[in-house]
Design an enzyme around this catalytic site. Sequence first.
Site, PDB file in Angstrom:
ATOM      1  N   LYS A 211     -51.517  63.029  27.740  1.00 18.03           N
ATOM      2  CA  LYS A 211     -52.337  63.531  26.648  1.00 18.03           C
ATOM      3  C   LYS A 211     -51.836  64.913  26.284  1.00 18.03           C
ATOM      4  CE  LYS A 211     -55.885  65.903  26.203  1.00 18.03           C
ATOM      5  NZ  LYS A 211     -57.132  66.631  25.943  1.00 18.03           N
TER       6      LYS A 211
ATOM      7  N   ASP B 203     -54.566  64.632  21.298  1.00 14.02           N
ATOM      8  CA  ASP B 203     -56.013  64.886  21.271  1.00 14.02           C
ATOM      9  C   ASP B 203     -56.302  66.171  20.495  1.00 14.02           C
ATOM     10  OD1 ASP B 203     -58.726  64.813  21.839  1.00 14.02           O
ATOM     11  OD2 ASP B 203     -58.495  65.624  23.875  1.00 14.02           O
TER      12      ASP B 203
ATOM     13  N   LYS C  23     -58.663  66.275  17.954  1.00 10.97           N
ATOM     14  CA  LYS C  23     -60.070  66.281  17.529  1.00 10.97           C
ATOM     15  C   LYS C  23     -60.200  66.765  16.078  1.00 10.97           C
ATOM     16  CE  LYS C  23     -61.694  67.129  22.243  1.00 10.97           C
ATOM     17  NZ  LYS C  23     -60.445  67.323  22.980  1.00 10.97           N
TER      18      LYS C  23
ATOM     19  N   ASP D 202     -62.577  67.962   9.445  1.00 10.33           N
ATOM     20  CA  ASP D 202     -62.545  68.799   8.233  1.00 10.33           C
ATOM     21  C   ASP D 202     -63.000  67.928   7.061  1.00 10.33           C
ATOM     22  OD1 ASP D 202     -61.893  70.830   6.316  1.00 10.33           O
ATOM     23  OD2 ASP D 202     -60.278  71.536   7.595  1.00 10.33           O
TER      24      ASP D 202
ATOM     25  N   THR E  10     -67.689  65.277  26.740  1.00  9.79           N
ATOM     26  CA  THR E  10     -68.118  64.994  28.121  1.00  9.79           C
ATOM     27  C   THR E  10     -68.534  66.264  28.872  1.00  9.79           C
ATOM     28  OG1 THR E  10     -65.813  65.103  28.813  1.00  9.79           O
ATOM     29  CG2 THR E  10     -66.695  62.925  28.331  1.00  9.79           C
TER      30      THR E  10
ATOM     31  N   ARG F  98     -57.069  67.758  35.390  1.00 12.85           N
ATOM     32  CA  ARG F  98     -56.987  68.628  36.559  1.00 12.85           C
ATOM     33  C   ARG F  98     -56.948  67.930  37.909  1.00 12.85           C
ATOM     34  NH1 ARG F  98     -61.524  72.354  33.900  1.00 12.85           N
ATOM     35  NH2 ARG F  98     -62.001  70.283  33.082  1.00 12.85           N
TER      36      ARG F  98
HETATM   37  O1  LIG Z   1     -65.259  64.549  25.318  1.00 15.20           O
HETATM   38  C1  LIG Z   1     -64.124  64.920  25.691  1.00 15.20           C
HETATM   39  C2  LIG Z   1     -63.000  64.789  24.903  1.00 15.20           C
HETATM   40  C3  LIG Z   1     -61.781  65.170  25.389  1.00 15.20           C
HETATM   41  N1  LIG Z   1     -61.650  65.695  26.620  1.00 15.20           N
HETATM   42  C4  LIG Z   1     -60.292  66.058  27.083  1.00 15.20           C
HETATM   43  O2  LIG Z   1     -59.974  65.317  28.265  1.00 15.20           O
HETATM   44  C5  LIG Z   1     -59.313  66.113  29.205  1.00 15.20           C
HETATM   45  C6  LIG Z   1     -60.089  66.121  30.499  1.00 15.20           C
HETATM   46  O3  LIG Z   1     -59.417  66.921  31.434  1.00 15.20           O
HETATM   47  P1  LIG Z   1     -59.952  67.141  32.922  1.00 15.20           P
HETATM   48  O4  LIG Z   1     -59.052  68.206  33.455  1.00 15.20           O
HETATM   49  O5  LIG Z   1     -59.800  65.822  33.618  1.00 15.20           O
HETATM   50  O6  LIG Z   1     -61.369  67.571  32.843  1.00 15.20           O
HETATM   51  C7  LIG Z   1     -59.167  67.513  28.591  1.00 15.20           C
HETATM   52  O7  LIG Z   1     -57.853  67.600  28.109  1.00 15.20           O
HETATM   53  C8  LIG Z   1     -60.142  67.531  27.432  1.00 15.20           C
HETATM   54  O8  LIG Z   1     -59.630  68.227  26.316  1.00 15.20           O
HETATM   55  C9  LIG Z   1     -62.761  65.846  27.409  1.00 15.20           C
HETATM   56  O9  LIG Z   1     -62.684  66.324  28.552  1.00 15.20           O
HETATM   57  N2  LIG Z   1     -63.967  65.424  26.925  1.00 15.20           N
END
Ligand SMILES: O=c1ccn([C@@H]2O[C@H](COP(=O)(O)O)[C@@H](O)[C@H]2O)c(=O)[nH]1
Length: 240
Positions: A37, A64, A66, A69, A128, A219
Amino acid sequence: MLTYEQASDKVIIALDCSKERAFELADMLSGKATWVKVGMTLFFAEGPAIVDAMRERGLRVFLDLKVHDIPFQVQGAVRAASLTGADILSIHGLGSSAMIAAARKGAEEAAEQRGGDRTRLVAISVLTSMDQAALAEIGVESPVAEEVARLASLAYGSGSDGIVCSPQEAAEMRALLGPDALIVTPGVRPAGAEVGDQKRIATPAASLAAGASKLVIGRPITGADDPVAAFDAICAEIMA
Ligand SMILES: O=c1ccn([C@@H]2O[C@H](COP(=O)(O)O)[C@@H](O)[C@H]2O)c(=O)[nH]1
């Protein structure tokens, strides 16, 4: 039971880091990982070239960004982003049906211009990292799951190929949208992993069992002492 390749295809590794670290991780995971991603951290620093660089390494890319606009701007932005060759691109579900339809048009124009597959679009529902209290801060009093369902129906009915939601809503979203919807879930944490800023989480196995198409995991892999072992352990968990 999934094979290692099938399990790998379910996991999108979020490379929220520098270009140097992203390449280091891509090289370490070469022959194992299928998806990465590219999010705002990497894209804003490196531009479209970073998508090319990952694709040249044989990786599939979820871009990603997002996108959110007015429809005219979104159509152009999605067209340009799709021309990078990204396999999946995120747009924002809050942009309304007109914005989502414009995004779809932009992706179709790019596919026509480039040839090959159209970039698939997934609409962000409720981040999330947000819980009920965070939703209330922005004036939304309905339960998180209800808000996710509302935005998901709107997006899927307006031209998005799927949605981004937490694994906690994945089962309900699969039932609502059907078998063809692309349901992408961040907020995935192996048991015992640091939760960080994520609020609505589940384990890799539980996320997949709930009906997620792809799990976005950053992470817990990129911050691990041994990212390859962390990735292997996640694949093993979802293969079991
Ligand atoms: O609702 C959302 C949309 C996108 N993300 C993205 O996913 C990864 C999660 O990374 P972790 O390190 O596993 O937490 C991150 O790049 C966010 O931009 C999200 O977390 N929630």
